[in-house]
Write an enzyme that holds these catalytic residues in place. Structure first.
Site, mmCIF file in Angstrom:
data_model
loop_
_atom_site.group_PDB
_atom_site.id
_atom_site.type_symbol
_atom_site.label_atom_id
_atom_site.label_comp_id
_atom_site.label_asym_id
_atom_site.label_seq_id
_atom_site.Cartn_x
_atom_site.Cartn_y
_atom_site.Cartn_z
ATOM 1 N N LYS A 85 0.871 -1.302 -0.081
ATOM 2 C CA LYS A 85 0.009 -0.023 -0.084
ATOM 3 C C LYS A 85 1.020 1.136 -0.088
ATOM 4 O O LYS A 85 1.830 1.351 0.758
ATOM 5 C CB LYS A 85 -0.936 0.080 1.204
ATOM 6 C CG LYS A 85 -1.915 -1.119 1.314
ATOM 7 C CD LYS A 85 -2.924 -1.089 0.306
ATOM 8 C CE LYS A 85 -4.045 -2.198 0.437
ATOM 9 N NZ LYS A 85 -4.932 -2.032 -0.716
ATOM 10 N N LYS A 107 -13.298 -7.127 -7.715
ATOM 11 C CA LYS A 107 -13.684 -7.616 -6.356
ATOM 12 C C LYS A 107 -15.016 -8.439 -6.632
ATOM 13 O O LYS A 107 -16.009 -7.680 -6.634
ATOM 14 C CB LYS A 107 -13.655 -6.661 -5.196
ATOM 15 C CG LYS A 107 -12.393 -6.214 -4.887
ATOM 16 C CD LYS A 107 -12.291 -5.117 -4.035
ATOM 17 C CE LYS A 107 -11.073 -4.617 -3.414
ATOM 18 N NZ LYS A 107 -9.665 -4.520 -4.378
#
Ligand code: 164
Ligand code: MG
Length: 336
Positions: A152, A264
């Site tokens: 991240k 997703k």
């Protein structure tokens, strides 16, 4: 499954072993719904509704309102007419409807300690913790067999993250693939700096590490800027938040996006409509977890197995996020 089903559902809460910190903030607890459909032949189908409202799906409250207003007996019509404003519900109900048709589904629940069969770690991308914790966490995951990692960015100051990135690219072994996920947290200038840095690394012949892509460098509303960046650098860009739902996916494709789409399954919407879109448009996909339980993961892995292209690792290497699944699940299941 046949046409009429007894419908039951149960909300759950599960604390992560370690919070997930991204530009969206710190996420400690996964909340969702497990649902069970039982048809007239007493065949059971399991589904999970695991929304991520800050990502673009409906809220948990909207899921609960929807489930509570349903009767105890529902039909195919109920399942296939769930509105597009409830994509996580579409996924959960349709997965339960399909459940019986999968090899895994029954194995997982028919034997008391069945392990949910997981392809080997090399097919998965593992999430590294943000910041410098990544520098020592990667090795544990490497030993588990992961060869693709996602880190991240857009959480700390860019100067600090670039320094850690430089160390990371020096210590990660050859043949590693590294993904950077900004969760829309970079400015236009910062996105250019990251992409330029990755291109420069790419040009460095001695560096065997592959920077596979930068995920969602800019906020959703800056699609045009990301489209322009995607033609300005070697390093690929993947859209995630921008394509969270089927509606957004189709819109970005229609506006010309042809690089990578992070899908997703848990929040994108109806699996049957997703299959239709992917078969029609042959898009470059990376499948990604919504940090769901084994029920949602089984359904999502089934879809990823059918629709993954270009041999990209799937973003379900999140095993270090949760305690042992089976015991947790048996307890929850027994309550249902
Ligand atoms: O995609 C992966 O590699 C793992 C899942 C993952 O990164 C995420 C799951 C859910 C919410 C997000 O913070 C995050 C993402 O941005 O992709
Ligand atoms: Mg992402």
């Amino acid at each position: 499954m046949t046409n009429d089903y007894r419908f039951e559902f149960r909300p759950y809460q599960r604390r992560f072993l370690r919070s997930l910190t991204t530009n969206h903030g710190k996420w400690d607890i996964r909340e969702g719904i497990i649902l069970r459909l039982t048809d007239e032949t007493l065949r059971v189908g399991w589904g999970e509704i695991a929304p991520i409202s800050w990502f673009g799906s409906e809220t948990l409250e909207q899921v609960l309102d929807f489930c509570r207003q349903l009767p105890g007996e529902i039909t195919d019509e109920t399942i296939f007419s769930i509105p597009d404003e409830l994509p996580a519900c579409q996924f959960g109900f349709e997965s339960a409807w399909e459940w019986g048709s999968w090899k895994w589904g029954n194995e997982f629940f028919s034997m008391p300690n069945a392990q949910c069969p997981m392809p080997n770690a090399q097919s998965f991308s593992a999430l590294l913790p943000f910041g410098e914790a990544a520098l020592n966490q990667w090795e544990t995951l490497w030993q588990k067999g992961y060869r693709t990692f996602k880190w991240k960015i857009g959480v700390d100051a860019i100067a600090d993250e670039l320094k850690i990135f430089e160390s990371l690219t020096r210590i990660l072994p050859a043949s590693t693939k590294l993904r950077l996920d900004a969760n829309g947290g970079l400015s236009y200038e910062e996105a250019n700096l990251w992409l330029r840095t990755c291109d420069n690394l790419k040009a460095n012949a001695e560096l065997p590490l592959e920077i596979e892509f930068i995920e969602q460098p800019l906020p959703v509303e800056q699609f045009q800027q990301m489209l322009e960046l995607s033609t300005s650098y070697e390093t690929a860009i993947a859209l995630d938040e921008s394509v969270a739902t089927l509606k957004q996916l189709a819109a970005c494709h229609q506006q010309g996006w042809r690089e990578i789409f992070v899908i997703k399954p848990g929040i994108v919407g109806s699996p049957s409509r997703l299959r239709k879109f992917c078969h029609q448009h042959q898009i470059d996909t990376v499948f990604s977890s919504v940090l769901e339980t084994a029920i949602g993961r089984l359904a999502a892995l089934q879809i990823a197995a059918e629709l993954s292209r270009n041999n990209r690792a799937i973003g379900f290497g999140i095993d270090h996020f949760f305690e042992q699944e089976e015991t947790w699940f048996q307890t929850l299941w027994n309550d249902l």
